[in-house]
Design a protein around this motif. Sequence first.
Motif, PDB file in Angstrom:
ATOM      1  N   GLN A   1      -4.646  -3.220  12.102  1.00 15.64           N
ATOM      2  CA  GLN A   1      -5.977  -3.606  12.572  1.00 15.64           C
ATOM      3  C   GLN A   1      -6.898  -3.947  11.404  1.00 15.64           C
ATOM      4  N   ILE A   2      -6.842  -3.162  10.330  1.00 18.12           N
ATOM      5  CA  ILE A   2      -7.648  -3.450   9.140  1.00 18.12           C
ATOM      6  C   ILE A   2      -7.218  -4.778   8.526  1.00 18.12           C
ATOM      7  N   THR A   3      -5.921  -4.967   8.371  1.00 19.81           N
ATOM      8  CA  THR A   3      -5.396  -6.205   7.793  1.00 19.81           C
ATOM      9  C   THR A   3      -5.851  -7.410   8.605  1.00 19.81           C
ATOM     10  N   GLN A   4      -5.751  -7.311   9.915  1.00 17.76           N
ATOM     11  CA  GLN A   4      -6.142  -8.437  10.769  1.00 17.76           C
ATOM     12  C   GLN A   4      -7.637  -8.718  10.672  1.00 17.76           C
ATOM     13  N   GLN A   5      -8.455  -7.682  10.620  1.00 22.94           N
ATOM     14  CA  GLN A   5      -9.904  -7.892  10.474  1.00 22.94           C
ATOM     15  C   GLN A   5     -10.218  -8.574   9.146  1.00 22.94           C
ATOM     16  N   ARG A   6      -9.508  -8.201   8.091  1.00 18.56           N
ATOM     17  CA  ARG A   6      -9.722  -8.821   6.781  1.00 18.56           C
ATOM     18  C   ARG A   6      -9.260 -10.278   6.776  1.00 18.56           C
TER      19      ARG A   6
ATOM     20  N   ARG B   1       4.014   7.485  11.130  1.00 14.75           N
ATOM     21  CA  ARG B   1       3.979   6.123  10.602  1.00 14.75           C
ATOM     22  C   ARG B   1       3.488   5.132  11.653  1.00 14.75           C
ATOM     23  N   GLY B   2       3.823   5.347  12.918  1.00 12.34           N
ATOM     24  CA  GLY B   2       3.370   4.432  13.968  1.00 12.34           C
ATOM     25  C   GLY B   2       1.857   4.379  14.072  1.00 12.34           C
ATOM     26  N   THR B   3       1.213   5.534  14.145  1.00 13.23           N
ATOM     27  CA  THR B   3      -0.249   5.587  14.238  1.00 13.23           C
ATOM     28  C   THR B   3      -0.881   5.033  12.963  1.00 13.23           C
ATOM     29  N   HIS B   4      -0.331   5.410  11.825  1.00 14.37           N
ATOM     30  CA  HIS B   4      -0.843   4.915  10.543  1.00 14.37           C
ATOM     31  C   HIS B   4      -0.749   3.388  10.469  1.00 14.37           C
ATOM     32  N   ASN B   5       0.407   2.836  10.838  1.00 19.36           N
ATOM     33  CA  ASN B   5       0.576   1.394  10.742  1.00 19.36           C
ATOM     34  C   ASN B   5      -0.284   0.638  11.746  1.00 19.36           C
ATOM     35  N   ARG B   6      -0.519   1.203  12.921  1.00 16.06           N
ATOM     36  CA  ARG B   6      -1.411   0.543  13.880  1.00 16.06           C
ATOM     37  C   ARG B   6      -2.797   0.382  13.257  1.00 16.06           C
ATOM     38  N   ALA B   7      -3.314   1.438  12.649  1.00 16.97           N
ATOM     39  CA  ALA B   7      -4.634   1.370  12.005  1.00 16.97           C
ATOM     40  C   ALA B   7      -4.618   0.384  10.834  1.00 16.97           C
ATOM     41  N   SER B   8      -3.543   0.395  10.047  1.00 20.90           N
ATOM     42  CA  SER B   8      -3.430  -0.523   8.909  1.00 20.90           C
ATOM     43  C   SER B   8      -3.365  -1.980   9.364  1.00 20.90           C
TER      44      SER B   8
ATOM     45  N   GLY C   1      -2.315  -7.874  -1.164  1.00 20.12           N
ATOM     46  CA  GLY C   1      -3.283  -6.827  -1.474  1.00 20.12           C
ATOM     47  C   GLY C   1      -4.710  -7.191  -1.126  1.00 20.12           C
ATOM     48  N   ARG C   2      -4.998  -8.478  -0.944  1.00 20.37           N
ATOM     49  CA  ARG C   2      -6.345  -8.903  -0.529  1.00 20.37           C
ATOM     50  C   ARG C   2      -6.686  -8.398   0.865  1.00 20.37           C
ATOM     51  N   PHE C   3      -5.667  -8.153   1.675  1.00 19.41           N
ATOM     52  CA  PHE C   3      -5.895  -7.854   3.083  1.00 19.41           C
ATOM     53  C   PHE C   3      -5.411  -6.475   3.528  1.00 19.41           C
ATOM     54  N   SER C   4      -4.303  -6.026   2.994  1.00 19.54           N
ATOM     55  CA  SER C   4      -3.674  -4.788   3.457  1.00 19.54           C
ATOM     56  C   SER C   4      -4.274  -3.549   2.807  1.00 19.54           C
ATOM     57  N   PRO C   5      -4.472  -2.486   3.583  1.00 20.60           N
ATOM     58  CA  PRO C   5      -4.950  -1.235   2.988  1.00 20.60           C
ATOM     59  C   PRO C   5      -3.841  -0.452   2.288  1.00 20.60           C
ATOM     60  N   GLU C   6      -2.578  -0.874   2.434  1.00 19.69           N
ATOM     61  CA  GLU C   6      -1.458  -0.144   1.832  1.00 19.69           C
ATOM     62  C   GLU C   6      -0.603  -1.016   0.914  1.00 19.69           C
ATOM     63  N   CYS C   7      -0.285  -2.211   1.323  1.00 19.25           N
ATOM     64  CA  CYS C   7       0.518  -3.106   0.497  1.00 19.25           C
ATOM     65  C   CYS C   7      -0.389  -3.746  -0.553  1.00 19.25           C
ATOM     66  N   THR C   8       0.004  -3.626  -1.811  1.00 17.87           N
ATOM     67  CA  THR C   8      -0.812  -4.174  -2.892  1.00 17.87           C
ATOM     68  C   THR C   8      -0.328  -5.541  -3.351  1.00 17.87           C
TER      69      THR C   8
ATOM     70  N   THR D   1      14.289 -13.168  -0.660  1.00 17.16           N
ATOM     71  CA  THR D   1      14.003 -11.751  -0.857  1.00 17.16           C
ATOM     72  C   THR D   1      12.783 -11.578  -1.752  1.00 17.16           C
ATOM     73  N   PHE D   2      12.131 -10.444  -1.587  1.00 17.33           N
ATOM     74  CA  PHE D   2      11.014 -10.074  -2.441  1.00 17.33           C
ATOM     75  C   PHE D   2      10.881  -8.567  -2.431  1.00 17.33           C
ATOM     76  N   SER D   3      10.159  -8.043  -3.403  1.00 21.14           N
ATOM     77  CA  SER D   3       9.890  -6.604  -3.474  1.00 21.14           C
ATOM     78  C   SER D   3       8.452  -6.363  -3.065  1.00 21.14           C
ATOM     79  N   GLY D   4       8.257  -5.525  -2.061  1.00 16.09           N
ATOM     80  CA  GLY D   4       6.914  -5.165  -1.626  1.00 16.09           C
ATOM     81  C   GLY D   4       6.399  -3.978  -2.428  1.00 16.09           C
ATOM     82  N   HIS D   5       5.148  -4.037  -2.861  1.00 11.82           N
ATOM     83  CA  HIS D   5       4.525  -2.970  -3.644  1.00 11.82           C
ATOM     84  C   HIS D   5       3.492  -2.285  -2.755  1.00 11.82           C
ATOM     85  N   ASN D   6       3.570  -0.976  -2.669  1.00 11.62           N
ATOM     86  CA  ASN D   6       2.712  -0.225  -1.765  1.00 11.62           C
ATOM     87  C   ASN D   6       2.042   0.936  -2.482  1.00 11.62           C
ATOM     88  N   ARG D   7       0.875   1.315  -1.959  1.00  8.63           N
ATOM     89  CA  ARG D   7       0.136   2.416  -2.558  1.00  8.63           C
ATOM     90  C   ARG D   7      -0.647   3.136  -1.466  1.00  8.63           C
ATOM     91  N   ARG D   8      -0.694   4.442  -1.612  1.00 14.97           N
ATOM     92  CA  ARG D   8      -1.535   5.269  -0.754  1.00 14.97           C
ATOM     93  C   ARG D   8      -2.245   6.256  -1.668  1.00 14.97           C
TER      94      ARG D   8
END
Length: 165
Positions: A145-150, A136-143, A31-38, A54-61
Amino acid sequence: MAYSVHVEESIDIAAPPEDVYDVIVDVARWGRFSPECTGASLPHHDGPLGVGSTFSGHNRRGAIRRWRTHCTVTAAEPGRQFSFDTAAVGLAIATWSYHLAPLDGGRGTRLTQVWHDNRGQLMKTIAVIVSGIRDRGTHNRASIQITQQRLKAHFEGQPADNHSR
């Protein structure tokens, strides 16, 4: 006609691949980096994530939309690669991969993040209802890029371009 969506983005980070890898595999703190995964929860897990973990991913929009995914690690090579498959309600969603290549004699890293859509038509329909995201493809590309910048800002001590969730 069915087709598969594949998104791939790269960024250079002034940090060794081993250090970048350690942050990427700390899934509970994504969550420190991703705009969607918390973040993520790792039930019954001790030690570093390895193939089969295994793990459970938590997501929010936004304020209302929240969902979880079930994730299974498919590659875990410290300093080189981390990959996992995601699913929900027993249906495949995607494969996420992080490839790390050394730069500048190992002082830097080229991080390539890949998202590959594994959803069938039923999961694509469910996903739009749950997340509200049609493309989802366009959304994830933007996400990505944000994650990588962070991530880059984290390692290089720069202010991050913090887009809101």
